[in-house]
Design a protein around this motif. Structure first.
Motif, PDB file in Angstrom:
ATOM      1  N   LYS A  88       0.829  -1.059  -0.212  1.00  0.00           N
ATOM      2  CA  LYS A  88       0.053   0.036  -0.047  1.00  0.00           C
ATOM      3  C   LYS A  88       0.871   1.312   0.149  1.00  0.00           C
ATOM      4  O   LYS A  88       0.744   2.060  -0.784  1.00  0.00           O
ATOM      5  N   LEU A  89       1.828   1.397   1.015  1.00  0.00           N
ATOM      6  CA  LEU A  89       2.904   2.458   0.855  1.00  0.00           C
ATOM      7  C   LEU A  89       3.276   2.779  -0.312  1.00  0.00           C
ATOM      8  O   LEU A  89       3.532   3.848  -0.965  1.00  0.00           O
ATOM      9  N   ILE A  90       3.893   1.523  -0.916  1.00  0.00           N
ATOM     10  CA  ILE A  90       4.666   1.798  -2.127  1.00  0.00           C
ATOM     11  C   ILE A  90       3.606   2.277  -3.664  1.00  0.00           C
ATOM     12  O   ILE A  90       4.156   3.166  -4.259  1.00  0.00           O
TER      13      ILE A  90
ATOM     14  N   GLU B 223       0.978   3.993  -2.930  1.00  0.00           N
ATOM     15  CA  GLU B 223       0.655   5.499  -2.591  1.00  0.00           C
ATOM     16  C   GLU B 223       1.710   6.367  -3.088  1.00  0.00           C
ATOM     17  O   GLU B 223       1.899   7.345  -3.745  1.00  0.00           O
ATOM     18  N   ARG B 224       3.019   5.865  -2.919  1.00  0.00           N
ATOM     19  CA  ARG B 224       4.125   6.696  -3.239  1.00  0.00           C
ATOM     20  C   ARG B 224       4.252   6.951  -4.839  1.00  0.00           C
ATOM     21  O   ARG B 224       4.505   7.963  -5.384  1.00  0.00           O
TER      22      ARG B 224
ATOM     23  N   GLN C  16       1.741   9.170  -5.653  1.00  0.00           N
ATOM     24  CA  GLN C  16       2.255  10.643  -5.510  1.00  0.00           C
ATOM     25  C   GLN C  16       3.057  11.174  -6.247  1.00  0.00           C
ATOM     26  O   GLN C  16       2.971  12.248  -6.974  1.00  0.00           O
TER      27      GLN C  16
ATOM     28  N   GLN D  12       2.702  14.375  -8.850  1.00  0.00           N
ATOM     29  CA  GLN D  12       4.082  15.430  -9.177  1.00  0.00           C
ATOM     30  C   GLN D  12       4.467  15.565 -10.444  1.00  0.00           C
ATOM     31  O   GLN D  12       4.656  16.689 -11.024  1.00  0.00           O
TER      32      GLN D  12
ATOM     33  N   PHE E 189      10.887   6.818   3.638  1.00  0.00           N
ATOM     34  CA  PHE E 189      10.078   7.832   3.975  1.00  0.00           C
ATOM     35  C   PHE E 189      10.262   8.414   5.352  1.00  0.00           C
ATOM     36  O   PHE E 189       9.335   8.949   5.964  1.00  0.00           O
TER      37      PHE E 189
END
Ligand code: HEM
Ligand code: SF4
Lengths: 185, 554
Positions: free
Chosen positions: B10-12, B14-15, B18, B22, B155
């Motif tokens: 999930k974190l990756i 989300e990255r 993101q 950008q 992070f």
């Protein structure tokens, strides 16, 4: 308590009309006084209402301003460390930390230490040239106010706070790092 | 090896989302070049002389076959069909389009890969010994600690905008195969008198234009305190490291300016405040981290029999014997051996592999080594757990795919940066010099007689090619707009680390093979039986080399 070093006056933070506080856009009710203004700031000529003083001036006037302490905040420049405020943090309603450039990451440490070491519970405000993409990290380091002076919309900034749903390390918002949470289950 | 759970995934993801946002904002002109720069760097994206360059993280060098296959696909789909193994055990793509990078990252995320913090002024990928878990001289497997450091540093909200990049390496063996003293923090796993595990901590190493070896600021840090101690070091650095001059911003400059004692004192004072906090490595946490690096299902063998078979095979096939001697490494489990696939045949930029070769490595790993590989800081690839009985078969397969050049540890197994062919900061090309030297030393028997010899090449003083810690180091310099090369001798990346000394005035590219030839001749003439180049150098010093190389033609 260690004294801050004397230094030439560099870029000063703006004091925008609006900011993000606790996840909503609100009017800025504080006045931030930059260093190097025309007139010397004294306890007597200090404007009425809520003001944010540069660290060096606050250190000089702190005693004299005791009666007004609920409306006196202080801002740290990026080369001023959190220990220069130390335990006094607990009596301050607001501390701001300055980003002369967004690449200058010292304020992240200052924020964390103010919250986690010096027990600061008031408004922790980022001021200066930080960027939208730093909000998630600032938030994790304990900042709850963002006096953003760039060109993006504040709403966009607010959206960026949702970028991550979890985090690996312990920080102000998370008491245990992920490896310890995982090891528990 | 470590496998993602739902949170990592999930974190990756989300990255990636993101960074997609950008990139979109940048392409739409809402994000300035200056603001986009650190964001793309922290997602592995450099912009180079010819194209953007994407550096993909390979945590402590470990990959499995599915990841290699995905990399191969990505190089075909988004790049020119090849990839580059770096000196920090990562993988680099040299030709992706900026607009494609979010898609590449999304495809990587599906196989538990990312490019997070592979460049930029943040904590980079942690590196370690490519023989972790199999080396006979290992005290403790470093990989669980590396993984914990990966999680702690990924992070990290406080340390994403440090004064400069920050690199950590961990070594768990008696022999340092991770060049830990060339890192901002080098962690050496040690045991105390009571047999407890702990760490010796070095700080302030780094190459670049001011090469410095790390100094020990703590000789025994108890195991539980690893992360709190790292946090204390990085916090002191984040507050006090110089930000006014990027060439003086690495932690090595701060350690030097304060003096190691004073720096250590500040770290200890900070650490006192945090050592019993949330970052404590509890017994449960360590057990959990270790659980990802179990011993593979080794089989047992009749040791005498396998050794005899190997001897026979080596006896009848000289090329195999050579490869066995140079490209394999003893394993702690009888009946097994570790194999290094060389990415350095003559004429190929060191560390470059094609998409087909990536797939071949995946295949070999599956067939011979439990489906896992390690990238080495010398830019080769290790299959760590090969059955001795299968070595001959593996050698034949490796040969077919161009990985069996039997030169590991020799002069032609060079570390070489991309140099002027790819890099806008270069003073000189480095790849053609590497190739010319490889061509000069194409006689394998002679090469072996020379023994272990590290030759490292950088195209400028940023030292990506580690020239300071090569036994022979070559540095590209600019002389009135022309490409020249300075030679250094006596560097070492080992546990007896040292920085090389400049031999004298620099040489043109054409003179380089001859110059290296003369240096090697001096070594051969002065060498005691079986002595290694670095030991001969340490015994006789720079002078004899200087005299020969700069002798006037008579
Ligand atoms: C192609 C473009 C590249 C550019 C523009 C580049 C740029 C740089 C720069 C500016 C530095 C010095 C940083 C400092 O001193 O703080 C550096 C260091 C380094 N680079 Fe690169 N690099 C490139 C490619 C690579 C590649 C492909 C590798 C791996 C093979 C690599 C490995 C390293 C390493 C290990 C260092 C560290 C040296 C130290 O510890 O100071 N670089 N790079
Ligand atoms: S050493 Fe210099 S030339 Fe080589 S890759 Fe690094 S920056 Fe480029």
């Amino acid at each position: 308590m260690p004294k801050p070093a004397k230094k030439p006056v560099g870029a000063q933070p703006d004091n925008p009309q609006q900011l993000i506080l606790d996840g909503v856009v609100v009017d800025n009710t504080w006045r931030l006084l930059p260093l190097g203004g025309e007139e010397e700031i004294t306890a007597n000529n200090l404007a009425a209402g809520k003001v944010i003083l540069p660290l060096s001036i606050w250190l000089e006037l702190r005693e004299a301003l005791q009666a007004r302490k609920d409306e006196i905040g202080v801002w740290l420049d990026s080369d001023e460390t959190a220990d220069l405020i130390g335990d006094f943090a607990q009596e301050l309603p607001l501390i701001a930390t300055h980003f002369p450039a967004f690449t200058d990451g010292r304020a992240f440490t200052a924020g964390r230490l103010l919250r986690q070491r010096y027990g600061f519970n008031g408004e922790l405000r980022a001021v200066g040239n930080f960027i939208r993409d730093q909000l998630t990290y600032l938030n994790r380091c304990g900042f709850n106010a963002f006096a953003y002076q760039g060109e993006q919309s504040l709403q966009g900034l607010l959206d960026s706070m949702q970028d991550f749903s979890d985090s690996y390390q312990a920080a102000v918002d998370q008491p245990l790092p992920i490896f310890r949470r995982r090891a528990l289950v | 090896m470590y496998r993602y759970d739902e949170q990592d995934h999930k974190l990756i993801r989300e990255r990636v989302a993101q960074f997609r946002g950008q990139t979109d904002r940048y392409l739409a002109g809402e994000l300035s070049e200056e603001e986009f720069l650190p964001l793309r760097l922290q997602n592995g994206l450099y912009v180079q002389r010819l194209a953007p360059m994407l550096r993909i993280a390979v945590p402590y060098g470990m990959m499995h076959s599915a990841q290699l296959r995905r990399l191969a696909e990505i190089t075909r789909k988004y790049d020119k069909g090849y990839a580059h193994f770096t000196t920090r055990q990562n993988v680099q793509l040299n030709w992706p389009n900026l607009e494609d990078v979010p898609d590449i990252l999304a495809e990587l995320a599906e196989v538990e890969m990312h490019a997070v913090q592979t460049s930029g002024n943040c904590i980079r990928n942690t590196t370690t010994d490519q023989f972790a878990g199999v080396a006979g001289d290992e005290l403790v497997d470093p990989r669980p600690y590396c993984e914990l450091i990966r999680q702690w540093s990924t992070f990290h909200p406080e340390f994403a905008f440090l004064p400069r990049k920050f690199k950590i390496a961990v070594c768990g063996a008696a022999t340092d195969r991770a060049a830990i003293r060339a890192h901002d923090i080098g962690v050496q796993i040690v045991k105390n008198d009571r047999g407890e595990t702990g760490f010796q901590v070095f700080v302030g190493g780094g190459l670049g234009r001011t090469p410095i070896l790390g100094v020990a600021i703590r000789d025994f840090l108890p195991e539980t305190h690893l992360l709190s101690y790292l946090e204390a070091i990085v916090r002191v650095y984040n507050q006090l490291g110089r930000r006014d001059n990027k060439f003086k911003a690495r932690i090595k400059i701060l350690v030097k300016a304060l003096g190691p004692e004073e720096f250590a004192r500040r770290v200890e004072a900070e650490w006192e405040q945090v050592k019993d906090g949330a970052d404590e490595l509890t017994a449960e946490a360590i057990t959990w981290a270790r659980s990802f690096f179990p011993k593979p299902a080794y089989r047992s063998f009749d040791h005498n029999h396998t050794e005899a078979v190997l001897r026979d095979q080596a006896g009848s096939e000289k090329a195999f014997a050579r490869w066995l001697e140079r490209n394999t490494f003893p394993h702690r489990v009888p009946g097994y051996q570790a194999v290094t696939l060389s990415t350095k045949p003559t004429g190929i930029p060191p560390g470059d592999v094609t998409d087909r070769q990536l797939e071949a490595i995946a295949e070999l790993a599956e067939q011979y080594s439990f489906g896992e590989v390690r990238v080495t800081h010398e830019q080769n690839v290790v299959l760590a757990d090969v059955e001795q009985e299968k070595l001959f078969e593996l050698w034949q397969a490796a040969r077919k795919h161009g990985f069996a050049t039997p030169n590991i540890g020799t002069l032609t197994d060079m570390i070489c940066c991309p140099g002027g062919d790819y890099c806008s900061l270069a003073n000189a090309k480095s790849i053609p010099v590497a190739e010319a030297i490889q061509r000069k030393f194409d006689d394998l028997d002679y090469l072996y007689d020379l023994g272990e010899l590290d030759l490292n090449i950088s195209g400028c003083m940023n030292a990506c090619g580690h020239h300071h810690i090569g036994h022979i180091g070559i540095l590209g310099v600019d002389k009135k707009g022309e490409e020249f090369y300075q030679v250094q001798l006596g560097g070492s990346a080992s546990e007896n680390a040292s920085l090389g000394k400049v031999l004298g005035p620099s040489f043109s590219r054409e003179e380089m093979p001859e110059t290296i030839g003369k240096i090697v001749d001096v070594f051969v003439e002065h060498r005691l039986p079986e002595e290694l180049f670095i030991d001969t150098y340490n015994r006789i010093g720079l002078q004899p080399f200087k005299e020969r190389v700069y002798a006037k033609a008579s």
